[in-house]
Design a protein around this motif. Structure first.
Motif, PDB file in Angstrom:
ATOM      1  N   VAL A   1      -4.625   8.316   5.437  1.00 42.16           N
ATOM      2  CA  VAL A   1      -5.904   8.647   4.805  1.00 42.16           C
ATOM      3  C   VAL A   1      -5.671   9.582   3.631  1.00 42.16           C
ATOM      4  CG1 VAL A   1      -8.149   9.751   5.115  1.00 42.16           C
ATOM      5  CG2 VAL A   1      -7.234   8.285   6.916  1.00 42.16           C
ATOM      6  N   GLY A   2      -4.827  10.583   3.831  1.00 41.60           N
ATOM      7  CA  GLY A   2      -4.515  11.524   2.758  1.00 41.60           C
ATOM      8  C   GLY A   2      -3.793  10.869   1.600  1.00 41.60           C
ATOM      9  N   LYS A   3      -2.887   9.929   1.910  1.00 39.30           N
ATOM     10  CA  LYS A   3      -2.140   9.263   0.852  1.00 39.30           C
ATOM     11  C   LYS A   3      -3.031   8.343   0.023  1.00 39.30           C
ATOM     12  CE  LYS A   3       2.563   9.248   2.703  1.00 39.30           C
ATOM     13  NZ  LYS A   3       3.185   9.802   1.483  1.00 39.30           N
ATOM     14  N   LEU A   4      -3.994   7.684   0.698  1.00 41.12           N
ATOM     15  CA  LEU A   4      -4.850   6.738  -0.002  1.00 41.12           C
ATOM     16  C   LEU A   4      -6.065   7.398  -0.630  1.00 41.12           C
ATOM     17  CD1 LEU A   4      -4.776   3.782   2.546  1.00 41.12           C
ATOM     18  CD2 LEU A   4      -3.555   3.962   0.391  1.00 41.12           C
ATOM     19  N   SER A   5      -6.378   8.627  -0.235  1.00 38.00           N
ATOM     20  CA  SER A   5      -7.565   9.313  -0.750  1.00 38.00           C
ATOM     21  C   SER A   5      -7.214  10.707  -1.260  1.00 38.00           C
ATOM     22  CB  SER A   5      -8.630   9.403   0.352  1.00 38.00           C
ATOM     23  OG  SER A   5      -8.961   8.129   0.844  1.00 38.00           O
ATOM     24  N   PRO A   6      -6.420  10.784  -2.311  1.00 37.65           N
ATOM     25  CA  PRO A   6      -6.079  12.104  -2.843  1.00 37.65           C
ATOM     26  C   PRO A   6      -7.322  12.780  -3.415  1.00 37.65           C
ATOM     27  CG  PRO A   6      -5.430  10.381  -4.384  1.00 37.65           C
ATOM     28  CD  PRO A   6      -5.891   9.696  -3.131  1.00 37.65           C
ATOM     29  N   GLU A   7      -7.264  14.109  -3.524  1.00 37.23           N
ATOM     30  CA  GLU A   7      -8.364  14.836  -4.149  1.00 37.23           C
ATOM     31  C   GLU A   7      -8.435  14.432  -5.623  1.00 37.23           C
ATOM     32  OE1 GLU A   7     -10.729  16.881  -3.088  1.00 37.23           O
ATOM     33  OE2 GLU A   7     -10.092  16.441  -1.037  1.00 37.23           O
ATOM     34  N   LEU A   8      -9.533  13.769  -5.978  1.00 42.01           N
ATOM     35  CA  LEU A   8      -9.629  13.221  -7.328  1.00 42.01           C
ATOM     36  C   LEU A   8      -9.602  14.309  -8.388  1.00 42.01           C
ATOM     37  CD1 LEU A   8     -12.273  10.408  -6.769  1.00 42.01           C
ATOM     38  CD2 LEU A   8      -9.788  10.276  -6.649  1.00 42.01           C
TER      39      LEU A   8
ATOM     40  N   LYS B   1      -1.951  10.899 -21.577  1.00 41.57           N
ATOM     41  CA  LYS B   1      -2.505   9.789 -22.350  1.00 41.57           C
ATOM     42  C   LYS B   1      -1.481   8.663 -22.488  1.00 41.57           C
ATOM     43  CE  LYS B   1      -4.607  10.979 -26.157  1.00 41.57           C
ATOM     44  NZ  LYS B   1      -4.951  11.712 -27.403  1.00 41.57           N
ATOM     45  N   GLY B   2      -0.228   9.028 -22.748  1.00 42.08           N
ATOM     46  CA  GLY B   2       0.806   8.011 -22.901  1.00 42.08           C
ATOM     47  C   GLY B   2       1.032   7.206 -21.636  1.00 42.08           C
ATOM     48  N   ASP B   3       1.032   7.892 -20.489  1.00 41.34           N
ATOM     49  CA  ASP B   3       1.237   7.190 -19.218  1.00 41.34           C
ATOM     50  C   ASP B   3       0.100   6.226 -18.901  1.00 41.34           C
ATOM     51  OD1 ASP B   3       3.686   8.232 -18.639  1.00 41.34           O
ATOM     52  OD2 ASP B   3       2.950   9.826 -17.321  1.00 41.34           O
ATOM     53  N   CYS B   4      -1.084   6.497 -19.424  1.00 44.78           N
ATOM     54  CA  CYS B   4      -2.237   5.626 -19.156  1.00 44.78           C
ATOM     55  C   CYS B   4      -1.962   4.195 -19.585  1.00 44.78           C
ATOM     56  CB  CYS B   4      -3.488   6.140 -19.873  1.00 44.78           C
ATOM     57  SG  CYS B   4      -4.232   7.572 -19.107  1.00 44.78           S
TER      58      CYS B   4
ATOM     59  N   LEU C   1      -9.568   2.539  -9.733  1.00 50.16           N
ATOM     60  CA  LEU C   1      -8.726   3.468 -10.479  1.00 50.16           C
ATOM     61  C   LEU C   1      -7.882   4.323  -9.531  1.00 50.16           C
ATOM     62  CD1 LEU C   1      -7.874   4.753 -13.131  1.00 50.16           C
ATOM     63  CD2 LEU C   1      -9.943   6.178 -13.047  1.00 50.16           C
ATOM     64  N   ARG C   2      -8.475   4.741  -8.429  1.00 48.88           N
ATOM     65  CA  ARG C   2      -7.719   5.511  -7.434  1.00 48.88           C
ATOM     66  C   ARG C   2      -6.491   4.740  -6.966  1.00 48.88           C
ATOM     67  NH1 ARG C   2     -10.015   8.963  -3.263  1.00 48.88           N
ATOM     68  NH2 ARG C   2     -12.014   7.925  -3.498  1.00 48.88           N
ATOM     69  N   MET C   3      -6.667   3.445  -6.708  1.00 49.08           N
ATOM     70  CA  MET C   3      -5.553   2.629  -6.230  1.00 49.08           C
ATOM     71  C   MET C   3      -4.463   2.466  -7.291  1.00 49.08           C
ATOM     72  SD  MET C   3      -7.017  -0.281  -3.670  1.00 49.08           S
ATOM     73  CE  MET C   3      -8.081  -1.045  -4.848  1.00 49.08           C
ATOM     74  N   LYS C   4      -4.858   2.417  -8.545  1.00 48.36           N
ATOM     75  CA  LYS C   4      -3.859   2.312  -9.615  1.00 48.36           C
ATOM     76  C   LYS C   4      -3.032   3.584  -9.743  1.00 48.36           C
ATOM     77  CE  LYS C   4      -6.059  -1.017 -12.742  1.00 48.36           C
ATOM     78  NZ  LYS C   4      -4.862  -1.798 -13.145  1.00 48.36           N
ATOM     79  N   LEU C   5      -3.623   4.707  -9.328  1.00 50.43           N
ATOM     80  CA  LEU C   5      -2.964   5.994  -9.498  1.00 50.43           C
ATOM     81  C   LEU C   5      -2.144   6.428  -8.285  1.00 50.43           C
ATOM     82  CD1 LEU C   5      -5.904   7.919 -11.207  1.00 50.43           C
ATOM     83  CD2 LEU C   5      -3.795   7.175 -12.305  1.00 50.43           C
ATOM     84  N   THR C   6      -2.342   5.774  -7.129  1.00 52.06           N
ATOM     85  CA  THR C   6      -1.649   6.192  -5.907  1.00 52.06           C
ATOM     86  C   THR C   6      -0.572   5.217  -5.506  1.00 52.06           C
ATOM     87  OG1 THR C   6      -3.363   5.123  -4.546  1.00 52.06           O
ATOM     88  CG2 THR C   6      -3.651   7.458  -5.045  1.00 52.06           C
TER      89      THR C   6
END
Length: 207
Positions: free
Chosen positions: A74-81, A88-91, A202-207
């Motif tokens: 749960v913690g891994k999939l739901s980080p504190e946003l 910007k470059g990494d985006c 977006l959360r899934m793309k970042l985790t």
């Protein structure tokens, strides 16, 4: 914007998980309640899911579940946003938001400038609308101030972005997810996009 859905039966067959696993993950909040969409079909009622959200989420759960407990997942999939920062470059290097959108709407600061999750979310929404071909870059310049000014009022309960045109003029609205809206005959609703779904994507793309 209409999402492609996958039925529960097809989901279980495609992923090889069981009915029990699916609902256990739901109870553990590994799969959000709002992804369980009940729809009427000719046989009665059936449960569907947003295909582009549920399949990556289940793939990630299956990949991680042997290494950590469900509670740790749960913690891994739901980080504190609010703690998320990305340059910007990494985006665009990570294919989260296109380089065009970053360069056009994220200011003239260097590529290593860090963006907050909220700033990234607004750019992500603009990118999605541009990719449909229905919104121009000039219209995107109207969307972002609307999000920046009004999103805070909807942040805790979720909202949709509604894109309309009247006599060729673009207008953007934020509405609660369950709210309906009526227009006069001169208004065309171009798109309606769930911000809540964008946050999850977006959360899934970042985790």
């Amino acid at each position: 914007m209409e999402r492609e859905l996958i039925s529960k039966k097809e989901l279980l067959e495609l992923t090889g998980i069981s009915y029990g696993q699916l609902y256990r993950w739901k109870r553990k909040q590994l799969i959000p309640e709002e992804w369980f969409i009940r729809k009427a079909v000719f046989t009665g009622q059936e449960t569907f899911f947003p295909r582009d959200l549920i399949l990556p989420r289940i793939e990630k759960i299956l990949h991680l579940k042997d290494d950590v407990s469900l509670d740790e997942l749960v913690g891994k999939l739901s980080p504190e946003l609010n703690d998320i920062r990305i340059s910007k470059g990494d985006c665009w290097k990570r294919n989260i938001v296109s380089e065009l959108v970053i360069r056009r709407f994220a200011g003239d600061s260097p590529e290593n400038t860090l963006l907050s999750f909220q700033s990234l979310l607004f750019l992500f929404i603009a990118d999605k609308l541009l990719q449909t071909g229905e919104m121009s870059l000039e219209e995107g310049a109207l969307l972002l101030p609307t999000l920046e000014e009004h999103f805070k009022a909807f942040e805790d309960k979720g909202c949709d972005v509604v894109f309309i045109r009247k006599m060729g003029v673009a207008i953007f609205l934020l509405l609660g997810r369950s709210e309906k809206i009526g227009f006069d005959r001169g208004v065309k609703q171009v798109l309606r996009l769930s911000v809540t779904d964008c946050i999850e994507e977006l959360r899934m793309k970042l985790t």
